[in-house]
Enzyme design. Structure first.
Site, mmCIF file in Angstrom:
data_model
loop_
_atom_site.group_PDB
_atom_site.id
_atom_site.type_symbol
_atom_site.label_atom_id
_atom_site.label_comp_id
_atom_site.label_asym_id
_atom_site.label_seq_id
_atom_site.Cartn_x
_atom_site.Cartn_y
_atom_site.Cartn_z
ATOM 1 N N HIS A 1 106.605 26.664 4.944
ATOM 2 C CA HIS A 1 105.266 26.510 4.755
ATOM 3 C C HIS A 1 104.481 25.803 5.646
ATOM 4 O O HIS A 1 103.669 25.860 6.377
ATOM 5 C CB HIS A 1 104.758 26.817 3.374
ATOM 6 C CG HIS A 1 103.360 26.638 2.804
ATOM 7 N ND1 HIS A 1 102.794 28.060 2.471
ATOM 8 C CD2 HIS A 1 102.607 25.690 3.267
ATOM 9 C CE1 HIS A 1 101.357 27.614 2.242
ATOM 10 N NE2 HIS A 1 101.292 26.171 2.829
ATOM 11 N N GLU A 2 105.081 24.421 5.358
ATOM 12 C CA GLU A 2 104.175 23.471 5.971
ATOM 13 C C GLU A 2 104.664 23.423 7.624
ATOM 14 O O GLU A 2 103.828 22.930 8.416
ATOM 15 C CB GLU A 2 104.812 22.009 5.632
ATOM 16 C CG GLU A 2 104.469 21.911 3.870
ATOM 17 C CD GLU A 2 102.911 21.847 3.711
ATOM 18 O OE1 GLU A 2 102.171 21.709 4.691
ATOM 19 O OE2 GLU A 2 102.452 22.401 2.816
ATOM 20 N N HIS B 1 101.994 25.514 9.337
ATOM 21 C CA HIS B 1 100.898 24.721 9.795
ATOM 22 C C HIS B 1 101.053 23.694 11.019
ATOM 23 O O HIS B 1 100.198 23.683 11.762
ATOM 24 C CB HIS B 1 100.361 23.664 8.595
ATOM 25 C CG HIS B 1 99.958 24.563 7.392
ATOM 26 N ND1 HIS B 1 98.888 25.383 7.352
ATOM 27 C CD2 HIS B 1 100.390 24.484 5.838
ATOM 28 C CE1 HIS B 1 98.862 26.058 6.231
ATOM 29 N NE2 HIS B 1 99.569 25.487 5.634
#
Length: 504
Positions: A187-188, A191
């Site tokens: 998920h990170e 980003h």
């Protein structure tokens, strides 16, 4: 959750010698969007110590922001031991204070053979796990606590579903905890990849108690990029949930792989839905901010709207989560009495609400920082300076400074070239009766390339330059290379605090 994790004006006067006090530049214009987080460059260039000479130097150009009282025997006011270069990262809860300027009251050391102040080592914030795409990934100590908690809770669930596992269930539960946080890392990384694609530097990724943080050092330049940057994280979590669901179809239900895949599917779905909630500091809050920014054309308006929605969301979590658990709406059986599970649910709700509320408040403070940061201008904050030769007694140098109305001393060589700056703290530390016998060279700090800053620097560019080479004073020069004056880190600190105290 993503952290967003920081031009000058023309000189008001024509070129004049140091004996004339330059007029401060007018106040800066209205709001100018400035990146939130700041990069961390550093310089390791050193210059030799100044050569002592008795030749009279050429006059130097200088600028200043305020006049000292005529009776003040020193070039500047009393030092502030706590003063340092302000860092936008100070306003962020998840960012370490990686750099700070030396205290103004530090013990003076001789100039000759003196090394420039070294940057304090970066606070890593945990165990380094690797550098995907060149970005360091750290696991915070708090992760081990949540991993143990997940292992205990999931192990209890496995005991009900697969009782034949016995004690091995905790090993399976630990594997689930690691796999879940690997999903959080993905998920990170979404980003991070989006930020790098938009040429936004990423300081680090940190896995901690409640998920992960991507420390992006600059803000997206457009609302469209802001929206994409926030949306890719929940999108990847949804993709992972779908992949785990498809993998479930290939294994037998009620087995260890089946239970693990089901748990990972549900956990990633929860992560995606939670992060899509429209309130800062969640990804959904950043998406809402981007939408309001696009509609109004004002990023500050978007931040205010998303932050207040985030605070409302925090109150909803605090009150609503325990009520939903008690009613059985989340899949558990309804409870009529208050037991340990009810207390734990209330504690979890309080922690989540506190994190969301605090993050929303920090987002508002960071928005105010971005709004006021352009007001920090080197040209406005520079002190007037007078040039003195290496062997000049301190008392004589102070007399020249007072006569010229200056508040700083620059040590120059025989050709009028600056070689070092006399430190304010060192001046204050010399008793008045000893000043006629103390040469300014013994109180000066060698000028390194990083200590020479342009008079045109402002806002985050100015803070970047100061943090790259921590010092108490900096030589401010014009684009032509002529001396404009001396910038004190204490003056920047005071201007920073004053700007932040004004309402938006």
């Amino acid at each position: 959750m993503v952290e967003s994790g920081g031009s000058g004006q023309p000189r008001p006067d024509s070129e004049e010698p140091a004996e004339r006090h330059a007029t401060p530049a007018p106040p800066p214009a209205a709001h100018q969007e400035t990146p939130t987080e700041v990069p961390d460059p550093s310089t390791d260039q050193r210059h030799g110590t100044p050569e002592e000479t008795t030749d009279e130097p050429k006059p130097a150009q200088a600028g200043t922001a305020d006049e000292p009282k005529p009776q003040d025997p020193r070039p500047a006011g009393a030092p502030d031991p706590a003063a340092r270069t302000p860092d936008p990262a100070d306003l962020h809860p998840d960012r370490p204070h990686a750099h700070s300027t030396p205290a103004l009251g530090e013990t003076p050391t001789p100039t000759k053979g003196r090394r420039r102040p070294s940057r304090p080592p970066e606070t890593r914030g945990g165990l380094l796990m690797g550098r995907p795409f060149g970005v360091p990934v750290y696991v915070a100590p708090s992760w081990f606590l949540v991993a143990a908690l997940i292992t205990w809770v999931f192990g209890g669930q496995l005991d009900r579903v697969l009782p034949e596992l016995g004690a091995i269930r905790y090993l399976v539960a630990l594997f689930f905890a690691v796999a879940f946080y690997a999903s959080v890392l993905v998920h990170e990384l979404a980003h991070t990849i989006a930020a790098l694609r938009f040429k936004l530097p990423v300081r680090r990724i940190q896995l901690q108690f409640f998920g992960g943080v991507s420390e992006i050092e600059k803000e997206a330049e457009t609302p469209g990029r802001e929206f994409v940057l926030a949306f890719v994280g929940p999108l990847l979590s949804l993709v992972l949930a779908g992949l785990f669901y498809l993998a479930m179809q290939t294994v037998e239900p009620g087995t260890v792989p089946g239970v693990l895949l089901a748990g990972l599917m549900i956990s990633n779905l929860i992560v995606a839905i939670f992060n899509l909630l429209p309130g800062l500091p969640l990804d959904g809050g950043r998406m809402l901010r981007a939408v309001v920014w696009k509609i109004t054309g004002k990023p500050m308006t978007g931040t205010i709207a998303a932050a207040w929605v985030g605070r409302a969301l925090a109150v909803s979590v605090l009150i609503g989560l325990p009520l939903l658990t008690q009613s059985g709406a989340l899949g558990s059986e309804a409870e009529d009495s208050v037991g340990m599970d009810t207390v734990l649910d209330a504690l979890l709700a309080a922690i989540l609400a506190a994190i969301i509320w605090t993050g929303a408040g920090n987002s508002l403070r960071m928005a105010r920082l971005r709004e006021h940061l352009p007001e920090l201008r080197a040209r406005n904050l520079t002190r007037r300076a007078v040039p003195v030769e290496t062997n000049t007694p301190l008392s004589e140098a102070l007399r020249r400074a007072n006569d010229a109305g200056a508040r700083a001393l620059v040590v120059v060589d025989a050709h009028g070239e600056p070689v070092s700056l006399v430190r304010e703290a060192a001046i204050v530390g010399v008793p008045e009766h000893r000043r006629p016998w103390v040469a300014v060279s013994g109180l000066a700090q060698d000028l390194t390339e990083g200590m020479r800053v342009s008079a045109e620097l402002a806002g985050e560019d100015l803070l970047d330059a100061l943090r790259a080479t921590p010092a108490t004073e900096y030589l401010v020069i014009e684009e032509t290379g002529e001396i404009y004056g001396v910038l004190s880190a204490a003056d920047v600190e005071r201007a920073f605090v004053k700007a932040m105290a004004r309402p938006s």
